[in-house]
Design a protein around this motif. Structure first.
Motif, short mmCIF file in Angstrom:
data_model
loop_
_atom_site.label_atom_id
_atom_site.label_comp_id
_atom_site.label_asym_id
_atom_site.label_seq_id
_atom_site.Cartn_x
_atom_site.Cartn_y
_atom_site.Cartn_z
N HIS A 47 0.84 -1.20 0.00
CA HIS A 47 0.00 0.00 0.00
C HIS A 47 0.88 1.25 0.00
N CYS A 52 -6.14 10.26 -3.68
CA CYS A 52 -7.42 9.86 -3.07
C CYS A 52 -8.31 9.20 -4.11
N ASN A 86 -9.19 5.40 -3.94
CA ASN A 86 -10.51 5.36 -3.33
C ASN A 86 -10.42 5.44 -1.80
N ILE A 87 -9.63 6.40 -1.34
CA ILE A 87 -9.50 6.66 0.09
C ILE A 87 -9.71 8.15 0.32
N ASN A 88 -9.96 8.54 1.56
CA ASN A 88 -10.24 9.95 1.81
C ASN A 88 -8.93 10.73 2.01
N THR A 100 -6.78 10.10 5.11
CA THR A 100 -6.04 8.84 5.05
C THR A 100 -4.75 9.00 4.25
N ASN A 125 -1.07 8.45 5.71
CA ASN A 125 -0.17 7.50 5.05
C ASN A 125 1.15 8.16 4.67
#
Length: 179
Positions: A125, A143, A147-149, A152, A156
């Protein structure tokens, strides 16, 4: 005698000059070919990234469909389940798309990901995010692709900075541009 010697030296000089011009032309042609090849590889990478974004968007749609199904009575689920199965079939090759993306990425940035994996304890990831950062994509673009906000993504990136021992005043993009 001196005139003949000067003439011979002049002829050799002209011959070397012609050879130098030919070598220069060959090098220029080779450089142009390399630039064209890099442009082609970059186009492939962009296409793979765009394709990945489309796949991620489809996953979001599947998630929305499942949310709608969850709120409906049990007897009306057949249509929604069929739609969801269709979306899942479309997504069947998602792993293949990531592999293709990494293949194209490696063509543009050879050894970048291997170097990160060998030097640092980094997850798959994290490698995806590092690849996107190396491509100088914004947090918003990352994002959408993953497909993450946005929160996040920021978390990361912060975690990646810690893993790579990047100083706080240095951005990850700057770090990757140097390394």
């Amino acid at each position: 005698m001196f005139g003949i010697l000067a003439y011979v030296i002049f002829k050799r000089y002209r011959s070397r000059l012609k050879t130098s011009k030919i070598d220069k032309n060959i090098l220029e042609a080779s450089l142009q070919s390399e630039k064209d090849n890099n442009a082609y590889i970059n186009r492939k990478l962009v296409a793979a990234t765009a394709n990945l974004a489309l796949k991620t968007d489809l996953l979001s749609q599947i998630n929305e469909l499942l949310g709608q199904i969850k709120d409906q009575p049990a007897q009306n689920l057949t249509k929604e389940i069929n739609e969801t199965q269709t979306q899942i079939k479309i997504q069947k090759n998602m792993d293949t798309m990531w592999k293709e993306f990494f293949t194209h990425f490696e063509e543009v940035h050879p050894e970048f990901l291997k170097s990160l994996k060998s030097k640092y304890d980094i997850t798959q990831h994290d490698l995806k995010i590092c690849a996107f950062l190396k491509m100088n994509l914004s947090n918003k673009e990352i994002c959408q692709l993953m497909n993450i906000n946005p929160t996040t993504v920021r978390v990361n990136i912060h975690r990646i900075k810690k893993k790579l021992n990047i100083p706080k005043e240095t951005s990850v993009v700057e770090f990757f541009s140097v390394n």
